[in-house]
Enzyme design. Structure first.
Site, short mmCIF file in Angstrom:
data_model
loop_
_atom_site.label_atom_id
_atom_site.label_comp_id
_atom_site.label_asym_id
_atom_site.label_seq_id
_atom_site.Cartn_x
_atom_site.Cartn_y
_atom_site.Cartn_z
N ASP A 214 0.84 -1.19 -0.05
CA ASP A 214 -0.05 0.12 -0.15
C ASP A 214 0.65 1.29 0.15
O ASP A 214 2.07 1.38 -0.11
CB ASP A 214 -1.02 -0.06 1.29
CG ASP A 214 -2.29 0.76 1.04
OD1 ASP A 214 -2.28 1.30 0.20
OD2 ASP A 214 -3.11 0.23 1.64
N ASP B 39 -9.83 3.81 -3.84
CA ASP B 39 -10.37 2.58 -3.50
C ASP B 39 -11.97 2.45 -4.10
O ASP B 39 -12.75 3.50 -4.06
CB ASP B 39 -10.54 2.61 -2.05
CG ASP B 39 -9.27 2.30 -1.31
OD1 ASP B 39 -8.13 2.41 -2.00
OD2 ASP B 39 -9.40 2.08 -0.03
C1 GLA Z 1 -5.97 1.54 1.42
C2 GLA Z 1 -6.03 0.49 0.11
C3 GLA Z 1 -7.13 -0.45 0.41
C4 GLA Z 1 -7.21 -1.22 1.47
C5 GLA Z 1 -6.78 -0.21 2.73
C6 GLA Z 1 -6.44 -0.93 4.25
O1 GLA Z 1 -6.92 2.31 1.26
O2 GLA Z 1 -6.14 1.25 -1.13
O3 GLA Z 1 -7.40 -1.28 -0.45
O4 GLA Z 1 -5.96 -2.04 1.51
O5 GLA Z 1 -5.82 0.72 2.59
O6 GLA Z 1 -6.11 0.18 5.05
#
Ligand code: GLA
Length: 663
Positions: free
Chosen positions: A161, A216
């Site tokens: 991430d 996301d």
């Molecule tokens: C970010 C990523 C997500 C998920 C969250 C976890 O937002 O883009 O896909 O992994 O972190 O905290």
């Protein structure tokens, strides 16, 4: 994964367009991992950091993969997301599994997953901490130690991430982990998750096997759609060993209709996206299993040629995506992103097949075959799609002609909700078209109006024969009774032809509530529809991203506002104004609660015309007064876009949003 591969894939594409399937063999990219888009499961979309995220869940998913045939359908990776570890490293500097979630540690879970013949994945961040506030220390500066730990667990896949990255260059951060993973000697699929911020499609094909292209996903249609559209323009960058990742699947989580989930799964498969199931399969319905197990659709995603679909047509939300397949066939998706039923059309020759008397059309959702002389079309309800595998086939005459049947109604702008007014008359058109080479015989069409309404055909409802490309189009006069309760009303109908073919269709129309007849704050009115990047649109508060009422007092550049609409890009809030209103005003800006990151634009639309545009707004800009002339409009739309950089932190406030209307 290596640079030369991109050139190989591009050369392959050229050859394949010339339809020479044999010439596509012998692509052996990189380290041989992720030659087709990874398939599996990740807990994030269903659990986030909730208490259900445990060893029992992960084992349960692995069991279900085997028991329900998902493993046989190609799902392989069982992956953990954020919150598997404790907030602190141990005295040797190693990450520590959360003992409540994983009482037997991570290796025990990985062993269990491996024992089912599956692969195991894990997560951390290319920063000092992971993304969730309850998260754990990230890999920045600890790359080799963490990679070694993961390898000792038996990890086969790492999602890396982007949170808390301390401003360190992305190529350095992701490159360091790539090297660390390589040094372990264990084959590990490397998934970059920097949300497309640094355009990884331009540089990461020798860093990772896949890279997120967007912010996301969340479990709603508007978000899924906006992500799909950001990802589909990146088709040239995907290929075996290096995939665009528009984020994990939401299928089964409950926030979209079955039609929308079908479009989601179809789009992801056309786009050669990783298929990582994001729902808790222990609670999934038979319909969810059926959708996720559709092998004909999965085969499109997993086609070894590995070419991501390109958009061959996109007009007013009517989209055609085309994906060349290794055997020379083409997959085609017709996708209606808008709010009203519409016909979408392409043809076998347009999508690149050679001339032929007719083609076989394999419907990948109904699992049936028809033949077409050339035209490929479908009249699709809002948000729906039709997905076909198209091929030349000398046995085409053994399949019935492809017929396209549906009912449509005129709308205020292309893709608008099909609104009708009580106490008026309107028109609906039913159309049935023969796309086949052989004639269709004995064609009849029907239309049944909702109870209390009438539907009267103005022309013939039957045809003795429809030859290639001929249509039977019937206009129906509809009387809409007065005094109807606002809501959706359904027309049903069908085209029938001999022998024994029935093609049903529906048309949902909308009775709106009363329009405003006096000046008002928009947050005091009922809207016709809204879509929002995260969570619901908030009244007189900013957008808190998940539950109703979870925002704060609207604040833009230190100025607070008691009234307004709190949206999150990309968003649409639409009002029925029925010609009664003249002006909309608001002070627009990104809410202070998201210091730093948000960028967005604000637009006011009068029917099909944009009448005001804020230009790019950032958290550094004070609120901007926006005014739109909506004189005579039937529909008013307030729209926010993500400003072109994904919608992370785009808390878009329509402060003081006010409308001037008269009786
Ligand atoms: C970010 C990523 C997500 C998920 C969250 C976890 O937002 O883009 O896909 O992994 O972190 O905290």
């Amino acid at each position: 994964m290596f640079k030369y591969l991109r050139r190989v894939a591009a050369a392959t594409l050229l050859v394949t367009v010339g339809v020479s399937p044999t010439a596509t063999a012998a692509v052996t990219p990189g380290d041989g991992l992720a030659l087709t888009p990874p398939m599996g499961f990740n807990n994030w979309n269903s659990t986030h950091c909730g208490a259900e995220f445990t060893e029992a869940m992960v084992k349960g998913i692995a069991d279900i993969f085997v028991a329900k045939g998902l493993k046989d359908a190609g799902y392989q990776y069982v992956n953990l997301d954020d919150c598997w570890a404790l907030p602190h490293r141990d005295s040797s500097g190693n990450l520590v599994p959360d003992p409540i979630r994983f009482p037997n540690g991570i290796k025990a879970v990985a062993d269990y997953v491996h024992a089912q013949g599956l692969k195991f994945g894990i997560y951390t961040s290319a920063g000092t901490k992971t993304c969730n506030t309850a998260g754990f220390p990230g890999g920045l500066g600890h790359e080799q130690q963490d990679a070694n730990l993961f390898a000792s667990f038996g990890v086969d896949y790492l999602k890396y991430d982007n949170c808390n990255n301390q401003g360190v260059d992305a190529k350095l951060r992701y490159g360091a982990m790539r090297d660390a993973l390589r040094n372990t000697g264990r084959p590990i699929v490397f998934s970059l998750c920097e949300w497309g911020q640094n355009k990884p499609w331009q540089w990461a094909s020798d860093v990772g096997h896949l890279w997120r292209t967007t912010g996301d996903i969340s479990d709603n249609y508007a978000k899924m759609l906006s992500i799909a559209k950001q990802n589909w323009v990146l088709a040239p960058f995907a290929g075996p060993g290096h995939w665009n990742d528009p984020d994990m699947l939401e299928v089964g989580n409950g926030g979209m209709t079955a039609t929308e989930y079908r479009s989601h799964f179809s789009l992801w498969s056309m786009m050669s996206a990783p298929l990582l199931i994001g729902t808790d399969l222990r609670k999934a319905t038979p319909a969810t299993f059926e959708m996720l197990s559709n092998r004909e659709v999965i085969a499109i995603d997993q086609d070894p040629l590995g070419i991501q679909a390109t958009v061959s047509r996109t007009t007013n939300g009517l989209n055609v995506l085309v994906k060349p397949l290794q055997n020379g066939e083409k997959a085609v998706l017709l996708f209606n992103e808008g709010e009203t039923p519409n016909q979408i059309t392409t043809s076998a020759t347009e999508i690149g097949l050679p001339r032929s008397p007719a083609y076989r059309l394999r419907d990948l959702w109904t699992h049936t075959d028809t033949h077409t002389a050339n035209t490929i079309s479908a009249t699709l309800p809002p948000h729906a799609s039709a997905m076909f595998r198209v091929s030349t086939d000398r046995h085409w005459a053994t399949y019935p002609p492809a017929m396209d049947a549906g009912a449509t109604i005129a709308t205020v702008y292309p893709g608008a909700l099909p609104i009708v007014t009580p106490g008026t008359t309107t028109s609906v058109i039913t159309t049935v078209t023969n796309n086949g080479r052989l004639p269709a015989i004995g064609v009849d069409t029907t239309l049944t109006a909702p109870n209390g309404w009438t539907a009267q055909p103005q022309s013939s409802t039957s045809a003795i024969v429809l030859r290639t490309d001929q249509s039977l189009s019937t206009q129906w006069t509809i009387t809409v009774p007065p005094g109807l309760t606002p809501g959706k009303y359904a027309f049903t109908g069908a085209a029938t032809l001999r022998p024994n073919v029935t093609l049903p269709y529906t048309l949902d129309v909308v009775i709106p509530g009363a329009p405003p007849l006096a000046p008002a704050y928009l947050s005091d009115l009922k809207w016709l529809r809204s879509t929002n990047g995260f969570g619901p649109v908030e009244l007189d508060h900013s957008n808190g991203e998940s539950k109703p009422g979870d925002g704060h007092t609207m604040t833009i550049h230190g100025v607070t506002y008691p009234k307004g609409l709190g949206t999150h890009a990309p968003s649409v809030v639409e009002f029925y104004t029925a010609g009664h209103c003249t002006t909309v005003t608001a002070d627009v800006g990104i809410d202070d609660e998201k210091a730093g990151a948000g960028t967005a634009t604000f637009e006011i639309w009068s029917d099909g015309t944009k009448v005001a545009d804020s230009g790019l707004m950032t958290t550094k800009k004070p609120a901007q007064p926006l005014q739109g002339n909506i004189t005579g409009a039937t529909l008013l739309r307030l729209i926010t876009t993500d400003g072109g950089d994904g919608n992370n932190s785009d808390h878009t406030d329509w402060a003081n949003a006010h409308i001037t209307c008269t009786n």
